[in-house]
Structure formats: C-alpha cells, structure tokens
Design a protein around this motif. Structure first.
Motif, short mmCIF file in Angstrom:
data_model
loop_
_atom_site.label_atom_id
_atom_site.label_comp_id
_atom_site.label_asym_id
_atom_site.label_seq_id
_atom_site.Cartn_x
_atom_site.Cartn_y
_atom_site.Cartn_z
N GLN A 57 0.83 -1.20 0.00
CA GLN A 57 0.00 0.00 0.00
C GLN A 57 0.87 1.25 0.00
O GLN A 57 0.61 2.22 -0.73
CB GLN A 57 -0.89 -0.03 1.23
N GLY A 58 1.94 1.23 0.81
CA GLY A 58 2.84 2.38 0.88
C GLY A 58 3.54 2.63 -0.45
O GLY A 58 3.67 3.79 -0.88
N LEU A 59 4.00 1.57 -1.10
CA LEU A 59 4.65 1.73 -2.41
C LEU A 59 3.67 2.30 -3.44
O LEU A 59 4.03 3.18 -4.22
CB LEU A 59 5.17 0.37 -2.89
N THR A 60 2.43 1.81 -3.41
CA THR A 60 1.41 2.30 -4.34
C THR A 60 1.15 3.79 -4.12
O THR A 60 1.08 4.57 -5.08
CB THR A 60 0.09 1.52 -4.15
N ALA A 61 1.00 4.19 -2.85
CA ALA A 61 0.74 5.59 -2.55
C ALA A 61 1.91 6.48 -2.96
O ALA A 61 1.71 7.55 -3.55
CB ALA A 61 0.46 5.75 -1.05
N LEU A 62 3.13 6.04 -2.68
CA LEU A 62 4.29 6.85 -3.02
C LEU A 62 4.41 7.05 -4.53
O LEU A 62 4.70 8.15 -5.00
CB LEU A 62 5.57 6.21 -2.48
N LEU A 63 4.19 5.98 -5.29
CA LEU A 63 4.23 6.11 -6.74
C LEU A 63 3.14 7.07 -7.24
O LEU A 63 3.37 7.87 -8.15
CB LEU A 63 4.07 4.73 -7.39
N GLY A 64 1.96 6.99 -6.62
CA GLY A 64 0.87 7.87 -7.01
C GLY A 64 1.17 9.33 -6.68
O GLY A 64 0.99 10.22 -7.53
N PHE A 65 1.61 9.60 -5.47
CA PHE A 65 1.93 10.98 -5.09
C PHE A 65 3.09 11.52 -5.95
O PHE A 65 3.08 12.69 -6.34
CB PHE A 65 2.31 11.04 -3.61
N ARG A 66 4.06 10.66 -6.23
CA ARG A 66 5.18 11.10 -7.06
C ARG A 66 4.71 11.42 -8.48
O ARG A 66 5.14 12.41 -9.08
CB ARG A 66 6.26 10.02 -7.09
N HIS A 67 3.84 10.59 -9.02
CA HIS A 67 3.31 10.81 -10.37
C HIS A 67 2.61 12.17 -10.48
O HIS A 67 2.70 12.85 -11.51
CB HIS A 67 2.34 9.69 -10.73
N HIS A 68 1.91 12.55 -9.41
CA HIS A 68 1.19 13.82 -9.42
C HIS A 68 2.04 14.99 -8.89
O HIS A 68 1.51 16.09 -8.70
CB HIS A 68 -0.08 13.70 -8.57
N GLY A 69 3.32 14.76 -8.66
CA GLY A 69 4.22 15.82 -8.23
C GLY A 69 3.99 16.28 -6.80
O GLY A 69 4.32 17.42 -6.45
N LYS A 70 3.46 15.40 -5.95
CA LYS A 70 3.16 15.76 -4.56
C LYS A 70 4.11 15.15 -3.54
O LYS A 70 3.93 15.36 -2.34
CB LYS A 70 1.72 15.35 -4.21
N LEU A 71 5.10 14.41 -4.00
CA LEU A 71 6.09 13.84 -3.08
C LEU A 71 7.30 14.75 -3.07
O LEU A 71 8.10 14.77 -4.01
CB LEU A 71 6.48 12.43 -3.51
N ASP A 72 7.43 15.54 -2.03
CA ASP A 72 8.54 16.49 -1.90
C ASP A 72 9.76 15.73 -1.37
O ASP A 72 9.84 15.42 -0.18
CB ASP A 72 8.15 17.61 -0.94
N ALA A 73 10.70 15.44 -2.27
CA ALA A 73 11.86 14.64 -1.90
C ALA A 73 13.08 15.49 -1.56
O ALA A 73 14.18 14.97 -1.38
CB ALA A 73 12.21 13.67 -3.03
N SER A 74 12.89 16.80 -1.44
CA SER A 74 14.04 17.69 -1.24
C SER A 74 14.64 17.59 0.15
O SER A 74 15.79 17.98 0.36
CB SER A 74 13.62 19.14 -1.52
N ASP A 75 13.88 17.07 1.12
CA ASP A 75 14.38 17.03 2.50
C ASP A 75 14.12 15.68 3.15
O ASP A 75 13.97 15.60 4.37
CB ASP A 75 13.71 18.15 3.31
N THR A 76 14.07 14.62 2.35
CA THR A 76 13.71 13.31 2.91
C THR A 76 14.75 12.81 3.91
O THR A 76 14.39 12.22 4.92
CB THR A 76 13.54 12.28 1.79
N SER A 77 16.03 13.04 3.64
CA SER A 77 17.05 12.57 4.58
C SER A 77 16.93 13.29 5.91
O SER A 77 17.05 12.68 6.98
CB SER A 77 18.45 12.75 4.00
N GLY A 78 16.65 14.61 5.87
CA GLY A 78 16.47 15.37 7.10
C GLY A 78 15.28 14.89 7.90
O GLY A 78 15.30 14.87 9.13
N ILE A 79 14.23 14.47 7.21
CA ILE A 79 13.02 13.98 7.88
C ILE A 79 13.23 12.58 8.43
O ILE A 79 12.81 12.27 9.55
CB ILE A 79 11.83 14.00 6.89
#
Length: 252
Positions: A57-79
């Motif tokens: 489910q998590g992989l599906t959601a991440l791919l979906g959010f990324r496809h729509h440009g809603k996964l902000d990956a600029s600070d993932t390591s900090g988070i």
C-alpha cells in the motif's frame, strides 16, 4: 491455511478500506488486524502478516503521489534521520514498558489529535501557499519527528496521525504533501519490521498478499481523491478518522 470465499472477500474489502484510511489519515490496521484474526491467526502472526499489505500500500501511494508531483523529496534525509532514531528508541522502550501503558498512550494521543484538529486546525492544515520548512532550519522539527518516530516504535497503531502532526505542524507541509511524506516514513518503518517478522517465520504470505490487493487499490484511489479534494475536506476526514481511532483505542 485454507482460505474460503468469505475470507477472500473479507480481506480484500477491509484491505480496500484500510488503504484509503491509511493513505489519507491513519488507523486502517484497526480493520485489517481483526479480519486476519477472524481466520484463526494468532495476534502476533496477524500483526506480522498485516505488514505485507502496509508495505505494498505504501509503495502504491508513493508512486501515485510522485506521479502527481506531490512527493517532496528535497528534504527526505532530514526527515528520516530523527524519525528513525526515535523509532529505534521507541522500539527499545517498548521491550521494557508495562503492557498496560499502551492503551492509555494510544487513547491520549488520539484525543489530543482530535482536539488539535478541532481547536487549532491551522497546525495540521497550513493555509494554502505556505512554504514548507527544512528540518535543518527548524530545530523544533527534530523533536516533533523524533517523538513521532518514538511513538511509532513504541505503539505503531495510529502513528500516521502523529507523523501528520509533525510534518504539517512543525515543517508546514500541506496535508497532501504531508500524507505523501508520512507514507514514506511508515514504509521505511514497516519494511524493517516485515524483514524481522519474515526471519522469525511469522508471515503468512497468501493471506498477506490477498489483503495487499485491497490495500493497493484503496491507496491508489485515495491518492486520486487527495489530489482533487479541497484542504478543508481532507482536514475533516482526518478529524473523523481520529475520532474513529479514539473509539478503537477504547474498545481494544
């Protein structure tokens, strides 16, 4: 384990609802764990098997959010750093804490979240156009994410609500982007947990994968809904799911 048509329908339907709930808020395992246990699984096996659906489910959601440009990956390591550190400390604490503390902690967390959404909604739903902050520029976010990770490692149930509060409250992500990052955090937690459960031989793959079919479909549709929904709608959905989490905490 023999799986009847009733069990197939139960797993897919509860998985579907859980996929929607977990993607937009949290607490979907309150549905899937009882469904697995109805099949005769011991609690620890159901808990382990449930993670198969959570991961996919998590992989599906991440791919979906990324496809729509809603996964902000600029600070993932900090988070991820404070979240993982908190999770490890929480898991260690859980090994020594009395079992009786878990239910009051879960109920207290759910009630606190409900009150925050009702009385101070701007904390979890920043105004449109709010610029997200970086973890390195927001010292308070270390504490917020660390506590969310600790809670996730200690209790797990309802961790999505706590992560949303940390991501939206301290870093000021809108609810759609906060949900995307929440799914990333919980995916990392769950992959580690699932690997441990697999090594211990606690995962029943066929029920887990059947459940995952439902969670993936639910998550896919939830992402589409999140992209189109108004922020106010997402906020009230989160509020209702928090109240449902309170009821579940009281009944368990």
């Amino acid at each position: 384990m023999d799986i009847s048509w009733f069990h197939l329908g139960l797993l897919v339907s509860t998985g579907f609802l859980a996929g929607i709930i977990n993607t937009l808020a949290g607490g979907g395992s309150n549905l899937t764990l009882p469904a697995l246990m109805v099949m005769g699984m011991p609690a620890e096996v159901a808990n382990a098997t449930n993670r198969v659906g959570v991961v996919l489910q998590g992989l599906t959601a991440l791919l979906g959010f990324r496809h729509h440009g809603k996964l902000d990956a600029s600070d993932t390591s900090g988070i991820m750093v404070p979240t993982i550190i908190g999770g490890l400390l929480g898991a260690a604490a859980a090994a020594y804490a009395p079992a009786g503390i878990i239910k009051p902690l879960l109920l207290g967390t759910m009630l606190s979240m409900a009150l925050i959404i009702l009385l101070k909604p701007a904390i979890v739903a920043p105004p449109p156009g709010t610029e997200p902050r970086k973890v390195k520029d927001t010292p308070s976010s270390w504490w917020g994410l660390g506590l969310a990770g600790f809670y996730g490692g200690f209790v797990q149930a309802g961790v999505g609500f706590v992560l949303l509060a940390a991501l939206a409250g301290t870093l000021r992500y809108d609810l759609v982007r906060a949900n995307a990052l929440k799914m990333l955090c919980t995916l990392v937690f769950t992959v580690v947990a699932l690997a441990l459960f697999v090594m211990e031989g606690l995962v029943m793959w066929i029920p887990g994968l059947v459940l995952a079919v439902g969670t993936m479909v639910g998550s896919h549709l939830a992402v589409k809904f999140a992209i189109r929904a108004k922020p106010e709608t997402l906020k009230w959905f989160l509020f209702v799911m928090t109240l449902c989490g309170c009821v579940a905490a009281m009944l368990t």
